[in-house]
Design a protein around this motif. Sequence first.
Motif, PDB file in Angstrom:
ATOM      1  N   LEU A  95     -13.036 -27.828  15.868  1.00 13.73           N
ATOM      2  CA  LEU A  95     -12.122 -28.896  16.265  1.00 13.73           C
ATOM      3  C   LEU A  95     -12.880 -29.849  17.182  1.00 13.73           C
ATOM      4  CD1 LEU A  95      -9.343 -30.194  16.454  1.00 13.73           C
ATOM      5  CD2 LEU A  95      -8.731 -28.558  18.228  1.00 13.73           C
ATOM      6  N   TYR A  96     -13.423 -30.880  16.593  1.00 11.26           N
ATOM      7  CA  TYR A  96     -14.266 -31.809  17.362  1.00 11.26           C
ATOM      8  C   TYR A  96     -14.425 -33.078  16.537  1.00 11.26           C
ATOM      9  CZ  TYR A  96     -17.501 -32.456  21.245  1.00 11.26           C
ATOM     10  OH  TYR A  96     -18.088 -32.860  22.411  1.00 11.26           O
ATOM     11  N   PRO A  97     -14.415 -34.246  17.193  1.00 14.37           N
ATOM     12  CA  PRO A  97     -14.612 -35.469  16.411  1.00 14.37           C
ATOM     13  C   PRO A  97     -16.027 -35.541  15.852  1.00 14.37           C
ATOM     14  CG  PRO A  97     -14.429 -35.958  18.765  1.00 14.37           C
ATOM     15  CD  PRO A  97     -14.215 -34.492  18.614  1.00 14.37           C
ATOM     16  N   PRO A 149     -18.250 -27.205   9.641  1.00 16.12           N
ATOM     17  CA  PRO A 149     -17.443 -28.352   9.242  1.00 16.12           C
ATOM     18  C   PRO A 149     -16.462 -28.695  10.358  1.00 16.12           C
ATOM     19  CG  PRO A 149     -16.850 -26.391   7.965  1.00 16.12           C
ATOM     20  CD  PRO A 149     -18.042 -26.031   8.809  1.00 16.12           C
ATOM     21  N   ARG A 150     -16.211 -29.975  10.515  1.00 10.38           N
ATOM     22  CA  ARG A 150     -15.340 -30.402  11.620  1.00 10.38           C
ATOM     23  C   ARG A 150     -13.951 -30.758  11.130  1.00 10.38           C
ATOM     24  NH1 ARG A 150     -19.337 -33.425  15.825  1.00 10.38           N
ATOM     25  NH2 ARG A 150     -21.023 -31.915  15.566  1.00 10.38           N
ATOM     26  N   LEU A 151     -13.002 -30.531  12.002  1.00  9.23           N
ATOM     27  CA  LEU A 151     -11.632 -30.907  11.701  1.00  9.23           C
ATOM     28  C   LEU A 151     -11.248 -32.070  12.615  1.00  9.23           C
ATOM     29  CD1 LEU A 151      -9.030 -29.992  10.105  1.00  9.23           C
ATOM     30  CD2 LEU A 151      -8.273 -29.090  12.305  1.00  9.23           C
ATOM     31  N   ALA A 152     -10.893 -33.177  12.001  1.00  9.37           N
ATOM     32  CA  ALA A 152     -10.435 -34.324  12.780  1.00  9.37           C
ATOM     33  C   ALA A 152      -8.910 -34.320  12.780  1.00  9.37           C
ATOM     34  CB  ALA A 152     -10.957 -35.608  12.155  1.00  9.37           C
ATOM     35  N   LEU A 153      -8.332 -34.656  13.920  1.00 10.47           N
ATOM     36  CA  LEU A 153      -6.868 -34.673  14.012  1.00 10.47           C
ATOM     37  C   LEU A 153      -6.315 -35.959  13.423  1.00 10.47           C
ATOM     38  CD1 LEU A 153      -6.311 -33.234  17.595  1.00 10.47           C
ATOM     39  CD2 LEU A 153      -6.061 -32.067  15.402  1.00 10.47           C
TER      40      LEU A 153
END
Length: 223
Positions: A95-97, A149-153
């Motif tokens: 969880l990180y931009p 892999p990153r999750l963008a909100l």
Amino acid sequence: MTPTPRKRLACAICLRPQSACICRWATPVEHPVEVLILQHPLEVDNPKGTARLLHLSLPGSRLVTGEVFDDLPALLADPPGTGGAPGSAKLNLLLYPETPQHQTPGITPRQLAPGDLDDPARLRLVVLDGTWRKSLKMLYANPLLQQLPRLALQDVGASHYLIRKAHRPEQLSTLEATCAALAQLHANAGRLQPLLAAFDGFVAQQMDLRRLRGAGSPRMPNF
Ligand SMILES: [Zn+2]
């Protein structure tokens, strides 16, 4: 005037002084996505920190404190007994931009493939608990995190986190950001609502404590 004794009786569960115990706000919610909270050491005793409340409210979460995590491969692996079975491997999501300007040369985050997020029970969300600067430091110090892999909100509302200085409305606390991510991954925001309601109570308690300390004990740092 004699100084207030530094050591106060702490609650064994939330680790805060008993007068400031936050356990009543712990609100266990169901969450198919596993959560790994990596907490920067400077956040452990921060009264405004939200990671412990988050951890106490998510039965499927782990909270580990540090800056360099030598045991990260183990933390990101499946629990013993489940590894190796076909289809059992968890997909770790950070969880990180996206921060291409802060990427170590040669390391790029894995891109998500279609269908990767379809089964919440297969996912593990990795959350960094620290200021922007400290979380960036954690990212640099742990190249394995940079590969995830990153999750963008998406569609994040205004933060209710009114207790941290210079906090812009769109900057979420660790607890709010994690709840937003879980809601996104579960496609079910209602499940997290009881915890977000309790969070408002936590924020109000911190503001009350700040007022009390402001009146009686001007030496308290950060209040
Ligand atoms: Zn407590």
